[in-house]
Design a protein around this motif. Sequence first.
Motif, short mmCIF file in Angstrom:
data_model
loop_
_atom_site.label_atom_id
_atom_site.label_comp_id
_atom_site.label_asym_id
_atom_site.label_seq_id
_atom_site.Cartn_x
_atom_site.Cartn_y
_atom_site.Cartn_z
N TYR A 1 48.25 48.70 46.29
CA TYR A 1 48.81 48.25 45.02
C TYR A 1 47.74 47.57 44.17
O TYR A 1 46.72 47.09 44.68
CB TYR A 1 50.00 47.31 45.23
CG TYR A 1 49.73 46.03 46.00
CD1 TYR A 1 49.57 44.82 45.36
CD2 TYR A 1 49.65 46.05 47.40
CE1 TYR A 1 49.33 43.65 46.07
CE2 TYR A 1 49.40 44.88 48.11
CZ TYR A 1 49.25 43.69 47.44
OH TYR A 1 49.01 42.53 48.14
N ILE A 2 47.98 47.59 42.86
CA ILE A 2 47.12 46.88 41.92
C ILE A 2 47.63 45.45 41.84
O ILE A 2 48.75 45.21 41.39
CB ILE A 2 47.15 47.54 40.53
CG1 ILE A 2 46.65 48.99 40.60
CG2 ILE A 2 46.30 46.74 39.54
CD1 ILE A 2 46.83 49.76 39.29
N ASN A 3 46.83 44.51 42.27
CA ASN A 3 47.31 43.13 42.35
C ASN A 3 47.09 42.38 41.04
O ASN A 3 46.44 42.87 40.12
CB ASN A 3 46.64 42.39 43.51
CG ASN A 3 47.56 41.37 44.15
OD1 ASN A 3 48.65 41.09 43.68
ND2 ASN A 3 47.12 40.80 45.26
N ALA A 4 47.65 41.17 40.98
CA ALA A 4 47.69 40.38 39.75
C ALA A 4 46.32 40.19 39.14
O ALA A 4 45.36 39.86 39.85
CB ALA A 4 48.32 39.02 40.06
N MET A 5 46.24 40.38 37.83
CA MET A 5 44.97 40.19 37.13
C MET A 5 45.09 39.34 35.89
O MET A 5 44.54 38.25 35.82
CB MET A 5 44.35 41.55 36.77
CG MET A 5 43.86 42.35 37.95
SD MET A 5 42.79 43.70 37.44
CE MET A 5 43.23 44.93 38.66
N SER B 1 51.75 41.81 37.62
CA SER B 1 51.20 41.21 36.41
C SER B 1 50.29 40.04 36.77
O SER B 1 50.32 39.53 37.89
CB SER B 1 52.33 40.71 35.51
OG SER B 1 52.82 39.45 35.97
N GLY B 2 49.49 39.62 35.81
CA GLY B 2 48.79 38.36 35.95
C GLY B 2 49.76 37.21 35.74
O GLY B 2 50.95 37.42 35.41
N SER B 3 49.28 36.00 35.91
CA SER B 3 50.12 34.82 35.72
C SER B 3 50.75 34.85 34.32
O SER B 3 50.07 35.05 33.32
CB SER B 3 49.29 33.55 35.88
OG SER B 3 50.05 32.42 35.49
N MET B 4 52.07 34.62 34.29
CA MET B 4 52.80 34.68 33.02
C MET B 4 52.97 33.31 32.38
O MET B 4 53.78 33.13 31.46
CB MET B 4 54.15 35.36 33.26
CG MET B 4 53.99 36.81 33.73
SD MET B 4 55.53 37.65 34.13
CE MET B 4 56.25 37.84 32.49
N GLY C 1 37.85 44.84 42.13
CA GLY C 1 37.18 46.13 42.20
C GLY C 1 37.75 47.14 41.21
O GLY C 1 37.01 47.90 40.57
N PHE C 2 39.07 47.14 41.07
CA PHE C 2 39.71 48.04 40.11
C PHE C 2 39.41 47.61 38.68
O PHE C 2 39.23 48.44 37.79
CB PHE C 2 41.21 48.10 40.35
CG PHE C 2 41.63 48.89 41.58
CD1 PHE C 2 40.72 49.69 42.26
CD2 PHE C 2 42.93 48.83 42.05
CE1 PHE C 2 41.10 50.41 43.39
CE2 PHE C 2 43.33 49.56 43.16
CZ PHE C 2 42.42 50.35 43.84
N LEU C 3 39.36 46.30 38.44
CA LEU C 3 39.04 45.81 37.10
C LEU C 3 37.64 46.24 36.69
O LEU C 3 37.41 46.69 35.55
CB LEU C 3 39.15 44.29 37.06
CG LEU C 3 38.76 43.62 35.73
CD1 LEU C 3 39.68 44.08 34.60
CD2 LEU C 3 38.78 42.10 35.86
N ARG C 4 36.70 46.15 37.61
CA ARG C 4 35.33 46.56 37.28
C ARG C 4 35.28 48.04 36.93
O ARG C 4 34.63 48.43 35.95
CB ARG C 4 34.40 46.26 38.45
CG ARG C 4 32.96 46.69 38.19
CD ARG C 4 32.04 46.36 39.35
NE ARG C 4 30.70 46.82 39.07
CZ ARG C 4 29.67 46.68 39.91
NH1 ARG C 4 29.84 46.07 41.06
NH2 ARG C 4 28.47 47.12 39.59
#
Length: 363
Positions: free
Chosen positions: A60-64, A91-94, A281-284
């Motif tokens: 999964y794509i974790n919080a960013m 999601s990232g922190s809301m 890693g996915f963000l990069r």
Amino acid sequence: MISQRKDDHVRLAVEQQQALDGRNQFDEVSFVHHALAGIDRPDVSLATTFAGIAWQVPLYINAMTGGSTHTGAINRDLAIAARETGVPIASGSMSAYFKDPSCADTFRVLRQENPDGFVMANINATASVEKARRAIGLLEADALQIHINTVQETVMPEGDRSFSSWVPQIERITAAVDVPVIVKEVGFGLSRETVLTLRNLGVRVADLGGRGGTDFARIENGRRELADYAYLHGWGLSTAACLLDARDPGIPVLASGGVRHPLDVVRALALGASGVGVSGGFLRTLMDGGVTALVAQISTWLDQLGALQTMLGARTPAGLTGCDLQIHGTLRDFCADRGIDTGRLALRSSSFDALHEMTGSTR
């Protein structure tokens, strides 16, 4: 100020990813090679089920991020990648949304671009029940992440300094919402004692969020005028150490933090994780090559996960917990200090095979 902080986080996280030396404690976990363990690829499934949650893949794509125009565009691309590959996303922190509802669309885009996907909302442990429900409603979320981050808050110039309310507030939120609650660390790890506490609070899942990837102590220190908390860089437990420490905690665990490639995913699953999250890693990849590059990366990872399960003889991600592992180096030292028997991990396949020979099932 909030939107600038969110943009700073992304910039500093990408810079940190580029500077990582490539090694962490996942390298101290190795599989005992059994040359005839392999099975047939059509017999392998990537599906994972835990705490009443069913995912088609264990990745999964974790919080960013979220909360600014720039981070909203990042969330849009992350949601597209999740939609195209079928991976869940958080999601990232809301917190930014609660302070400034005008930035709602920077989070809402996760659902707009991914209408049928598994989406997790993300709040901090100081949020009220009402805010938790608002976050879930905005994203039509399938689960709620509550992140805990005392180290980050301590180093953050404008961070919280009061933490005693977190335990009772987590319990209140967990009891009040209608979706599964996942409590996660942001890169400093959850000890066994912490996971047991979460279980006793009624939390459904723990995301161990260990050291090894993005270091938010380093990020927040980079935002300080004097950068005077450098001595906290590298604080915490690695993800591999957290997985070993958890040992049958009574609730499912997810693994995130320092996951670099499909072998790390398989290592984490073999150590007991029900799913594995990636953020930095996915963000990069997204920042370097755009959404097309991220879709290609995730698709490749999923294909290689199936290939590694085939090679190791694991028909499902859960089947990897029957594979033999060896623990080396400083990670082995940690296990010795915590009273964890690593020897049993190297002999799991014999007991696993004996059990399933009696039941008639297979890995």
